[in-house]
Design a protein around this motif. Structure first.
Motif, PDB file in Angstrom:
ATOM      1  N   PRO A   1     -13.717   8.222  20.401  1.00 29.89           N
ATOM      2  CA  PRO A   1     -12.318   8.649  20.402  1.00 29.89           C
ATOM      3  C   PRO A   1     -11.384   7.761  21.209  1.00 29.89           C
ATOM      4  N   THR A   2     -11.916   6.858  22.012  1.00 34.63           N
ATOM      5  CA  THR A   2     -11.041   5.937  22.746  1.00 34.63           C
ATOM      6  C   THR A   2     -10.932   4.582  22.051  1.00 34.63           C
ATOM      7  N   SER A   3     -11.508   4.444  20.877  1.00 31.98           N
ATOM      8  CA  SER A   3     -11.335   3.231  20.091  1.00 31.98           C
ATOM      9  C   SER A   3      -9.860   3.058  19.744  1.00 31.98           C
ATOM     10  N   PRO A   4      -9.352   1.827  19.674  1.00 32.33           N
ATOM     11  CA  PRO A   4      -7.956   1.609  19.282  1.00 32.33           C
ATOM     12  C   PRO A   4      -7.617   2.204  17.916  1.00 32.33           C
ATOM     13  N   LEU A   5      -8.603   2.381  17.048  1.00 31.10           N
ATOM     14  CA  LEU A   5      -8.348   2.952  15.728  1.00 31.10           C
ATOM     15  C   LEU A   5      -8.140   4.457  15.766  1.00 31.10           C
ATOM     16  N   ALA A   6      -8.748   5.124  16.746  1.00 35.64           N
ATOM     17  CA  ALA A   6      -8.801   6.589  16.746  1.00 35.64           C
ATOM     18  C   ALA A   6      -7.425   7.234  16.876  1.00 35.64           C
ATOM     19  N   SER A   7      -6.482   6.545  17.497  1.00 39.12           N
ATOM     20  CA  SER A   7      -5.178   7.161  17.756  1.00 39.12           C
ATOM     21  C   SER A   7      -4.339   7.349  16.495  1.00 39.12           C
ATOM     22  N   PHE A   8      -4.622   6.584  15.439  1.00 43.12           N
ATOM     23  CA  PHE A   8      -3.805   6.721  14.230  1.00 43.12           C
ATOM     24  C   PHE A   8      -4.626   6.929  12.954  1.00 43.12           C
ATOM     25  N   ALA A   9      -5.942   6.807  13.013  1.00 43.65           N
ATOM     26  CA  ALA A   9      -6.764   6.995  11.814  1.00 43.65           C
ATOM     27  C   ALA A   9      -6.680   8.443  11.332  1.00 43.65           C
ATOM     28  N   ASP A  10      -6.622   8.628  10.028  1.00 45.59           N
ATOM     29  CA  ASP A  10      -6.616   9.974   9.449  1.00 45.59           C
ATOM     30  C   ASP A  10      -7.999  10.603   9.502  1.00 45.59           C
TER      31      ASP A  10
ATOM     32  N   LEU B   1      -4.001  -4.786  11.580  1.00 48.93           N
ATOM     33  CA  LEU B   1      -3.884  -4.662  10.130  1.00 48.93           C
ATOM     34  C   LEU B   1      -4.001  -3.205   9.683  1.00 48.93           C
ATOM     35  N   ALA B   2      -4.923  -2.466  10.295  1.00 50.30           N
ATOM     36  CA  ALA B   2      -5.081  -1.052   9.946  1.00 50.30           C
ATOM     37  C   ALA B   2      -3.822  -0.272  10.316  1.00 50.30           C
ATOM     38  N   HIS B   3      -3.247  -0.577  11.470  1.00 48.84           N
ATOM     39  CA  HIS B   3      -2.030   0.116  11.897  1.00 48.84           C
ATOM     40  C   HIS B   3      -0.850  -0.260  11.001  1.00 48.84           C
ATOM     41  N   PHE B   4      -0.794  -1.502  10.573  1.00 47.48           N
ATOM     42  CA  PHE B   4       0.232  -1.962   9.643  1.00 47.48           C
ATOM     43  C   PHE B   4       0.171  -1.149   8.343  1.00 47.48           C
ATOM     44  N   ALA B   5      -1.040  -0.967   7.811  1.00 48.91           N
ATOM     45  CA  ALA B   5      -1.208  -0.187   6.585  1.00 48.91           C
ATOM     46  C   ALA B   5      -0.874   1.281   6.812  1.00 48.91           C
ATOM     47  N   HIS B   6      -1.232   1.789   7.982  1.00 49.43           N
ATOM     48  CA  HIS B   6      -0.930   3.181   8.324  1.00 49.43           C
ATOM     49  C   HIS B   6       0.584   3.421   8.332  1.00 49.43           C
ATOM     50  N   LYS B   7       1.340   2.497   8.905  1.00 46.12           N
ATOM     51  CA  LYS B   7       2.793   2.652   8.960  1.00 46.12           C
ATOM     52  C   LYS B   7       3.423   2.594   7.571  1.00 46.12           C
ATOM     53  N   LEU B   8       2.768   1.903   6.651  1.00 47.11           N
ATOM     54  CA  LEU B   8       3.264   1.840   5.281  1.00 47.11           C
ATOM     55  C   LEU B   8       2.895   3.085   4.466  1.00 47.11           C
ATOM     56  N   GLY B   9       2.058   3.951   5.040  1.00 38.93           N
ATOM     57  CA  GLY B   9       1.737   5.206   4.385  1.00 38.93           C
ATOM     58  C   GLY B   9       0.320   5.356   3.889  1.00 38.93           C
ATOM     59  N   ALA B  10      -0.491   4.302   3.965  1.00 47.25           N
ATOM     60  CA  ALA B  10      -1.870   4.387   3.485  1.00 47.25           C
ATOM     61  C   ALA B  10      -2.694   5.290   4.389  1.00 47.25           C
TER      62      ALA B  10
ATOM     63  N   VAL C   1       0.844  -1.204   0.000  1.00 52.24           N
ATOM     64  CA  VAL C   1       0.000   0.000   0.000  1.00 52.24           C
ATOM     65  C   VAL C   1       0.880   1.255   0.000  1.00 52.24           C
ATOM     66  N   THR C   2       0.326   2.322  -0.567  1.00 53.02           N
ATOM     67  CA  THR C   2       1.049   3.591  -0.655  1.00 53.02           C
ATOM     68  C   THR C   2       0.148   4.718  -0.165  1.00 53.02           C
ATOM     69  N   GLN C   3       0.641   5.938  -0.242  1.00 54.20           N
ATOM     70  CA  GLN C   3      -0.120   7.115   0.164  1.00 54.20           C
ATOM     71  C   GLN C   3      -1.334   7.333  -0.721  1.00 54.20           C
ATOM     72  N   GLN C   4      -1.351   6.726  -1.893  1.00 55.50           N
ATOM     73  CA  GLN C   4      -2.494   6.879  -2.798  1.00 55.50           C
ATOM     74  C   GLN C   4      -3.619   5.891  -2.488  1.00 55.50           C
ATOM     75  N   ASP C   5      -3.384   4.984  -1.541  1.00 51.30           N
ATOM     76  CA  ASP C   5      -4.383   3.966  -1.200  1.00 51.30           C
ATOM     77  C   ASP C   5      -5.128   4.343   0.082  1.00 51.30           C
ATOM     78  N   LEU C   6      -6.336   3.801   0.211  1.00 55.69           N
ATOM     79  CA  LEU C   6      -7.159   4.040   1.400  1.00 55.69           C
ATOM     80  C   LEU C   6      -7.511   2.714   2.050  1.00 55.69           C
ATOM     81  N   VAL C   7      -7.352   2.658   3.365  1.00 52.47           N
ATOM     82  CA  VAL C   7      -7.810   1.510   4.142  1.00 52.47           C
ATOM     83  C   VAL C   7      -8.992   1.956   4.991  1.00 52.47           C
ATOM     84  N   ILE C   8     -10.115   1.268   4.846  1.00 50.69           N
ATOM     85  CA  ILE C   8     -11.300   1.534   5.664  1.00 50.69           C
ATOM     86  C   ILE C   8     -11.386   0.433   6.710  1.00 50.69           C
ATOM     87  N   ALA C   9     -11.321   0.813   7.979  1.00 50.33           N
ATOM     88  CA  ALA C   9     -11.358  -0.155   9.074  1.00 50.33           C
ATOM     89  C   ALA C   9     -12.673  -0.026   9.823  1.00 50.33           C
ATOM     90  N   ILE C  10     -13.353  -1.146  10.006  1.00 44.03           N
ATOM     91  CA  ILE C  10     -14.640  -1.189  10.713  1.00 44.03           C
ATOM     92  C   ILE C  10     -14.432  -1.953  12.013  1.00 44.03           C
TER      93      ILE C  10
END
Length: 311
Positions: free
Chosen positions: A234-243, A216-225, A195-204
């Protein structure tokens, strides 16, 4: 953002749950108050039983800061905040505990249980409607329509929601993939490896949280997606790194969360994408034409009505 203070007897038009209050107040909270918000969500019962001095000490802050935090959430005083917390804790009991408690109480009719579930989802929808910020919705649609590839992560009970999201976006987006398949998390990681900065990951992800979705969402985030999260607060585990984060209220009496609210939001997002895409009408027409041979016609209906089987 309005900082109107609500007294005990004031009629509230917006959802008054702790989670929703934090979501609405979050943009205006200080760093110390955000820490208190995270502590509150993580340790609800402990927070509900603490004095203002104990709560402040646990968060390495002053009593004045704790009081300002309560007022920032719309309470007239800290004791009102504690009372609401205790009520929220009772609601947050596990579905199994809530079911056992209900079975031990007065007998409920099946009709009443079904209507209660519908009433709860009506409340969830109204609260979610108020929680969805215009700016975040615009960012979400921009991210979807501009993405080179879209990967949708929804593990466990969210797998079918990921599939519905893929189904809804497929006519209007170039490359949409649900990663909730038989290959599991390892297969999902293999498909996310480039994945790159041009890709989007939607995490539910909603309570009870599935660990692999966050990993998996954090893995994609670290790769730049870019990451778009559909989650509960806001206390969901996703909220700390989701764009981009869309917060939904999904409370359910005898289950962890309500899929109906998530599905309604997914359908709204897909509708907005269809509206935004200039060629969406042609794409929908083409897909309808392709699926027409597998759809029932009026003649099929007549045949079923006569024989009960399709000739």
């Amino acid at each position: 953002m309005s900082r109107k203070i609500l007294g005990k007897n004031e009629n509230r038009q917006e959802d008054s749950s702790i989670q929703s209050r934090i979501a609405r107040a979050l943009p205006g909270l200080t760093a110390a108050q955000i820490k208190m918000a995270e502590f509150t969500q993580a340790q609800m019962l402990r927070s509900a039983t603490m004095s203002i001095e104990e709560f402040a000490k646990a968060n390495e802050a002053s009593s004045a800061t704790a009081n300002r935090f309560a007022r920032a959430l719309g309470f007239d005083k800290y004791s009102s905040f504690r009372a609401c917390l205790m009520h929220e804790f009772e609601k947050s009991m596990s579905p199994v505990d809530r079911l056992r408690q209900a079975q031990a109480g007065s007998q409920l009719s099946n009709h009443k249980i079904i209507l209660s579930a519908l009433d709860m989802d009506i409340e969830n929808l109204q609260a979610t409607r108020q929680m969805l910020a215009s700016t975040e919705c615009e960012l979400a649609i921009d991210a979807i329509t501009n993405a080179n590839r879209i990967f949708i992560i929804g593990m466990g009970t969210s797998a079918h929601l990921a599939g519905q999201f893929e189904y809804g976006l497929n006519p209007y987006c170039r490359n949409v993939q649900s990663l909730a398949n038989h290959a599991g998390s390892v297969g999902a990681a293999r498909r996310l490896h480039d994945v790159t900065q041009q890709d989007l990951v939607i995490a539910i992800m909603f309570p009870q949280y599935v660990r692999d979705t966050a990993l998996l969402a954090h893995f994609a985030h670290k790769l730049g997606a870019k990451v778009l999260a559909l989650t509960d607060g806001p206390t969901s585990p996703l909220a700390s790194f989701a764009d981009i984060s869309l917060y939904l209220k999904t409370h359910r009496q005898f289950a962890s969360s309500s899929d109906a609210i998530v599905l309604s939001t997914i359908q709204g997002l897909c509708g907005a994408v269809a509206y935004r895409q200039p060629d969406s009408a042609n794409a929908a027409a083409s897909m309808t034409s392709a699926t027409r041979p597998w759809l029932l016609t009026s003649d099929d209906h007549h045949q079923f009505n006569r024989s009960g089987t399709k000739p």
